[in-house]
Write a protein that holds these residues in place. Structure first.
Motif, PDB file in Angstrom:
ATOM      1  N   ASN A   1      -8.291  13.677   3.375  1.00 42.33           N
ATOM      2  CA  ASN A   1      -6.795  13.960   3.286  1.00 42.33           C
ATOM      3  C   ASN A   1      -6.299  14.665   4.310  1.00 42.33           C
ATOM      4  O   ASN A   1      -6.996  15.517   5.052  1.00 42.33           O
TER       5      ASN A   1
ATOM      6  N   ASN B   1       0.936  -1.201   0.031  1.00 47.52           N
ATOM      7  CA  ASN B   1       0.045  -0.113   0.057  1.00 47.52           C
ATOM      8  C   ASN B   1       0.998   1.286  -0.070  1.00 47.52           C
ATOM      9  O   ASN B   1       0.458   2.162  -0.320  1.00 47.52           O
ATOM     10  N   VAL B   2       1.976   1.176   0.671  1.00 48.23           N
ATOM     11  CA  VAL B   2       3.034   2.222   0.402  1.00 48.23           C
ATOM     12  C   VAL B   2       4.415   1.721  -0.004  1.00 48.23           C
ATOM     13  O   VAL B   2       5.011   1.018   0.812  1.00 48.23           O
TER      14      VAL B   2
ATOM     15  N   ALA C   1       2.117  11.554  -4.665  1.00 45.46           N
ATOM     16  CA  ALA C   1       2.544  12.417  -3.371  1.00 45.46           C
ATOM     17  C   ALA C   1       1.290  12.514  -2.519  1.00 45.46           C
ATOM     18  O   ALA C   1       1.372  13.113  -1.437  1.00 45.46           O
ATOM     19  N   ASP C   2       0.262  11.985  -2.949  1.00 47.54           N
ATOM     20  CA  ASP C   2      -1.002  12.039  -1.818  1.00 47.54           C
ATOM     21  C   ASP C   2      -1.274  10.858  -1.071  1.00 47.54           C
ATOM     22  O   ASP C   2      -0.935   9.679  -1.427  1.00 47.54           O
ATOM     23  N   VAL C   3      -1.442  10.985   0.179  1.00 48.60           N
ATOM     24  CA  VAL C   3      -2.030  10.120   1.293  1.00 48.60           C
ATOM     25  C   VAL C   3      -3.631  10.149   1.033  1.00 48.60           C
ATOM     26  O   VAL C   3      -4.118  11.132   1.357  1.00 48.60           O
TER      27      VAL C   3
ATOM     28  N   SER D   1      -3.291   4.176   1.842  1.00 40.68           N
ATOM     29  CA  SER D   1      -2.496   4.094   0.535  1.00 40.68           C
ATOM     30  C   SER D   1      -1.853   5.271  -0.052  1.00 40.68           C
ATOM     31  O   SER D   1      -2.327   6.378   0.443  1.00 40.68           O
ATOM     32  N   VAL D   2      -0.753   5.217  -0.566  1.00 39.79           N
ATOM     33  CA  VAL D   2       0.120   6.402  -0.954  1.00 39.79           C
ATOM     34  C   VAL D   2      -0.132   6.195  -2.630  1.00 39.79           C
ATOM     35  O   VAL D   2       0.424   5.186  -3.019  1.00 39.79           O
ATOM     36  N   SER D   3      -0.551   7.200  -3.376  1.00 42.05           N
ATOM     37  CA  SER D   3      -0.425   7.189  -4.783  1.00 42.05           C
ATOM     38  C   SER D   3       0.122   8.596  -5.180  1.00 42.05           C
ATOM     39  O   SER D   3      -0.325   9.776  -4.743  1.00 42.05           O
TER      40      SER D   3
ATOM     41  N   VAL E   1       4.247   8.290   6.838  1.00 43.98           N
ATOM     42  CA  VAL E   1       2.710   8.130   6.520  1.00 43.98           C
ATOM     43  C   VAL E   1       2.306   7.505   7.818  1.00 43.98           C
ATOM     44  O   VAL E   1       1.136   7.902   8.496  1.00 43.98           O
TER      45      VAL E   1
ATOM     46  N   LEU F   1       8.575   6.538   3.014  1.00 44.26           N
ATOM     47  CA  LEU F   1       7.499   6.926   3.147  1.00 44.26           C
ATOM     48  C   LEU F   1       6.692   6.399   3.964  1.00 44.26           C
ATOM     49  O   LEU F   1       5.612   7.132   4.589  1.00 44.26           O
TER      50      LEU F   1
END
Length: 81
Positions: free
Chosen positions: A81, A13-14, A64-66, A60-62, A23, A19
């Motif tokens: 967010n 997921n990350v 630069a967005d959490v 999850s991280v896609s 997170v 990172l």
């Protein structure tokens, strides 16, 4: 040493370990603050809860967005967010 959940489950997921640390720390602070604001006593440490959320796919991280997926009773999943 962290035995559960396995690192490969978390990195699904990350994708980056560094990172992942950021997170998890960020989410742990949010959990602690929310509990303090609500006057609740946590049964688990905020970091443990945060790691479990990552393992369960709630975070999850896609790019630069959490994205935190939070389920509320009677509602569909929403993104926070």
């Amino acid at each position: 040493m962290m035995l559960y959940p396995a690192m490969n489950k978390l990195t699904a997921n990350v994708p980056n370990r560094y990172l992942l640390v950021n997170v998890v720390a960020r989410r742990a602070r949010q959990i602690a603050q929310q509990a303090e604001d609500a006057g609740e006593k946590l049964t688990e440490k905020p970091v443990t809860l945060s790691i479990q959320e990552v393992a369960d796919g709630k975070i999850s991280v896609s790019a630069a967005d959490v994205v935190i997926r939070e389920e509320k009773p009677g509602e569909d999943e929403s993104e926070i967010n």
